[in-house]
Design an enzyme around this catalytic site. Structure first.
Site, mmCIF file in Angstrom:
data_model
loop_
_atom_site.group_PDB
_atom_site.id
_atom_site.type_symbol
_atom_site.label_atom_id
_atom_site.label_comp_id
_atom_site.label_asym_id
_atom_site.label_seq_id
_atom_site.Cartn_x
_atom_site.Cartn_y
_atom_site.Cartn_z
ATOM 1 N N HIS A 1 -1.984 -12.412 -2.506
ATOM 2 C CA HIS A 1 -3.050 -13.098 -1.775
ATOM 3 C C HIS A 1 -2.677 -14.530 -1.397
ATOM 4 C CE1 HIS A 1 -6.414 -10.142 -3.172
ATOM 5 N NE2 HIS A 1 -5.411 -9.549 -2.553
ATOM 6 N N HIS B 1 0.819 -1.210 0.000
ATOM 7 C CA HIS B 1 0.000 0.000 0.000
ATOM 8 C C HIS B 1 0.853 1.261 0.000
ATOM 9 C CE1 HIS B 1 -4.190 -1.663 1.052
ATOM 10 N NE2 HIS B 1 -3.452 -2.621 0.500
#
EC number: 1.11.1.21
Length: 741
Positions: free
Chosen positions: A249, A87
């Site tokens: 993920h 992020h």
């Protein structure tokens, strides 16, 4: 509101922007000017002495040491640190190079307060012992990316490489336009392919897309379209996109243990005793198994702390049905699947596999699915693709490899790093430079042409991601050679003139290894023009010039990138493609706004921007050779006439078109038309702060100061991208790019 002891209590101070929100804001031209480490602090010198292996050992120990105040999922902080690094880097967007990880700005608003970044404040605090230990030798910006990268290695990823060299800022970066929305998780920026520039994220407060689907609608194919647009706008193709999602993920989980109503305010809105932490969750324990981030409760893989293809295997093995998370968010659960997913905090509990709408996009979008299935069948190819994509994600805003520091920098170079060929010849000396200036001035090219194309080459630099600039002379290669603002047909003639000078000089240097590049000649041409224009004004000035630029070839050009960044506005050349879009009630639509934006990308201060405009107009270096803003009877003379005539109260300015982009200046007494100008010119006389600086240069005793200042700022812009100097001779680089500071 009460008065206590003569002091008004409860009254809020009103800032200038509160009263006049449409006033052109110049703050981004003076932010981050001070470093608490002091003027002599040089992060590059400090980090070159960092024992990175010791940092890596400390990080690995930290990741396995769960803290009671914020327990680690699955006993390992690796997934949390990966999310932090992702992020930090993932806010980068290709249009203006802003966002990203290079300055550690995720520590500050607005990014630390985005809903997509909930609980990353905890990740940063967990890293404080490492930062505290290594202090000035390790920036937060480097530590954040290193932590995510080490986490991947600790959980089984064979890394491609890592570079140090990201220097911290110490206040929020207010230069990015993150969007027009007034509330988080709303969108007023268009959709999919119509998403407005420069945005990459689909909603305010998100890094990329809504994981529930477009606008919260659980539509995997619609999500795929948004994912594709968002990732392309950060410079990733479909294969890199699939690799990053499938690789990222493979680790960790999402958190949505209970209702969002129990979630406290963001870090900047939290009470002072929280000490900069936010998102306090007043539900259950408020941490561990009772954690809230996105509101989605999904663990993707049965091995959430080990890299592999389990995420892809799960994605393609099961059929999926829609369900609601404990927080009421849309997510998907595998039909008729066994409970094979471990619990993050209870070793005796298992769960059925679950996915996000954004995950199903990789299965149901035809192109994404094709890539994902190939990765599933070829695990080694997947691991390599993911490692390279992660390297790109976390390094693409660092600039050329000259800016990469450390023992783990890989040998391989990519086109997104703006590679250049190695110089294999001797540089010209001072005598050669003077001879080359003479030849350039005798070539038949006008002073305005020399300055215009030197600026065209150098001003593509943007400090946001350290890309562009004059080194490489990419202006002579596609697509820059066909940009509208670069006068393609005229550019061919200018380059031909430089090639003739280059050929004659290089052939005449027989018996010597001296050579001159087109890149150096273009810059030298601009410098020669400035010196000649100063001479015509009665002043002798020497503009610093450091040779050493090389010429890129077409294979060195990231063509897609340079197509995307073609400018629609360059106030320094009085170029603006969309006058019909101007709305004076919205400063963000005006060419003066984009002037300030470009000045920020060029690291210019307010005085530097002002003096550049005045000098460029004096030299007639305008798009299309127009006379807009050329407020002088003697173009080509480096005079302060622009400022003198702009500030002349005998001139009355009137709009000349319905868009109020161009203006005409009339003599107040005779009514005679005297000048023409654009909004970019007139803003220097209209805006109080810009006028204050313009008045400095418009004074009778400012003629020499104007010439010297313009020369200094020209030298700065022409050398901003010289990262070969930045690395090899930092003192010289700092001196020549100091400008007026």
């Amino acid at each position: 509101m009460m008065r206590q002891g003569g002091v008004m209590v409860g009254a809020r101070k009103r800032w200038i922007t509160d009263w006049w929100p449409n006033r052109l804001n110049l703050k981004i031209l003076r932010q981050n000017l001070q470093n608490p480490y002091g003027e002599d602090y040089d992060y590059v010198e400090e980090v070159e002495n960092l024992d990175i292996d010791a940092v890596i050992r400390d990080l690995k120990e930290l990741m396995r040491s769960s803290q009671d105040w914020w327990p680690a999922d699955f006993g390992h902080y690796g997934p949390l640190f990966i999310r932090l690094a992702w992020h930090s880097a993932g806010s980068y967007r290709i249009f203006d190079g802003r966002g990203g990880a290079r300055d550690g700005s995720i520590r500050f608003p607005p990014r630390i307060n985005w809903p997509d970044n909930i609980n990353l404040d905890k990740a940063i605090r967990l890293l404080w012992p490492i930062k505290k230990k290594y202090g000035r030798k390790l920036s937060w910006a480097d530590l954040i990316i290193l932590a995510g990268t080490v986490a991947m290695e600790d959980m089984g990823v064979k890394l491609f490489g890592f570079a140090l060299g990201r220097e911290d800022i110490f206040e929020p970066d207010e230069s990015p336009d993150w969007g027009p929305e007034e509330e988080m998780l709303t969108a007023k920026r268009g959709e999919k392919e119509e998403l407005e520039r420069p945005f990459a994220a689909t909603e305010m407060g998100l890094i990329y897309v809504n994981p529930e689907g477009p606008g919260g609608n659980p539509d995997p194919l619609g999500s795929a379209q948004e994912i594709r647009v968002a990732f392309r706008r950060m410079g990733m193709n479909d294969e890199e996109t699939v690799a990053l999602i499938a690789g990222g993920h493979a680790f960790g989980k999402c958190h949505g243990a209970g209702p969002a109503d129990y979630l406290g305010p963001d870090p900047s809105s939290s009470p002072i005793e929280m000490q900069g932490l936010g998102w306090k969750y007043n539900y259950g324990k408020g941490k561990g198994s009772d954690t809230f981030t996105s509101g989605l409760e999904v663990t993707w893989s049965p091995t959430p702390t080990k890299f592999g293809i389990n995420y892809l295997r799960i994605l393609f093995t099961y059929e999926w049905e829609l369900e609601k998370s404990p927080a009421g968010k849309n997510q998907w659960v595998a039909k008729d699947a066994p409970e094979i997913i471990p619990d993050a905090h209870d070793p005796n509990k298992k769960h059925r596999p679950r996915m996000l709408t954004a995950d199903l996009a990789l299965r149901f979008d035809p192109e994404f699915s094709k890539i994902a299935r190939r990765f599933l069948e070829n695990p080694e190819e997947f691991e390599k693709a993911f490692a390279i994509a992660w390297y790109k994600l976390t390094h693409r805003d660092m600039g050329p490899k000259d800016c990469y520091i450390g023992k783990y920098v890989p040998e391989e170079t990519f086109v997104w790093q703006d590679p250049l060929p190695r110089r294999d010849y001797e540089l010209v000396d001072e005598k050669d430079v003077e001879e080359l200036k003479r030849r350039i001035l005798a070539s038949g090219l006008s002073l305005s042409q020399l300055v215009y194309f030197a600026w065209a080459s150098a001003s593509t630099y943007r400090n946001s991601d350290r890309r562009g600039g004059a080194n490489g002379a990419r202006i002579r290669l596609k697509p820059m050679s066909v940009w509208e603002v670069n006068h393609p047909e005229e550019l061919k003639k200018v380059i031909a003139a430089y090639e003739k000078i280059q050929q004659e000089f290089n052939e005449g240097a027989k018996g010597s290894e001296k050579r001159i590049s087109i890149a150096d000649l273009i810059v030298l041409g601009g410098i020669a023009a400035v010196e000649e224009a100063a001479r015509r004004a009665g002043f002798s000035v020497k503009v610093p010039f450091i040779p050493g630029r090389v010429d890129a070839q077409q294979e060195h050009v990231d063509e897609e990138f340079y197509r995307v960044i073609e400018p629609f506005a360059d106030g320094f050349r009085n170029y603006f493609r969309y006058p019909e879009r101007i709305n004076e009630r919205d400063v963000y639509t005006t060419p003066e706004y984009f002037l300030v934006d470009k000045a920020n990308l060029l690291t210019l201060t307010v005085p530097e921007m002002v003096v550049l405009i005045g000098g460029m107009r004096a030299l007639g270096a305008n798009y299309s050779h127009s006379d807009y803003g050329v407020l002088t009877e003697r173009p080509g003379v480096l005079s302060n006439d622009f400022f003198v005539n702009l500030l002349d109260m005998s001139v009355e300015w009137r709009a000349a078109d319905d868009y109020r982009y161009t203006f005409e200046g009339y003599d107040r007494k005779s009514g005679e038309l005297r000048w023409r100008a654009t909004r970019v010119d007139l803003i220097l006389g209209h805006h109080d702060e810009l006028r204050a600086v313009a008045e400095v240069y418009g004074c009778d005793d400012a003629k020499e100061k104007f010439v010297k200042d313009f020369a200094a700022v020209c030298a700065k812009v022409m050398h901003l991208d010289r990262f070969d100097l930045w690395r090899s001779n930092r003192k010289l680089y700092k001196e020549i790019t100091a400008g007026l500071r």
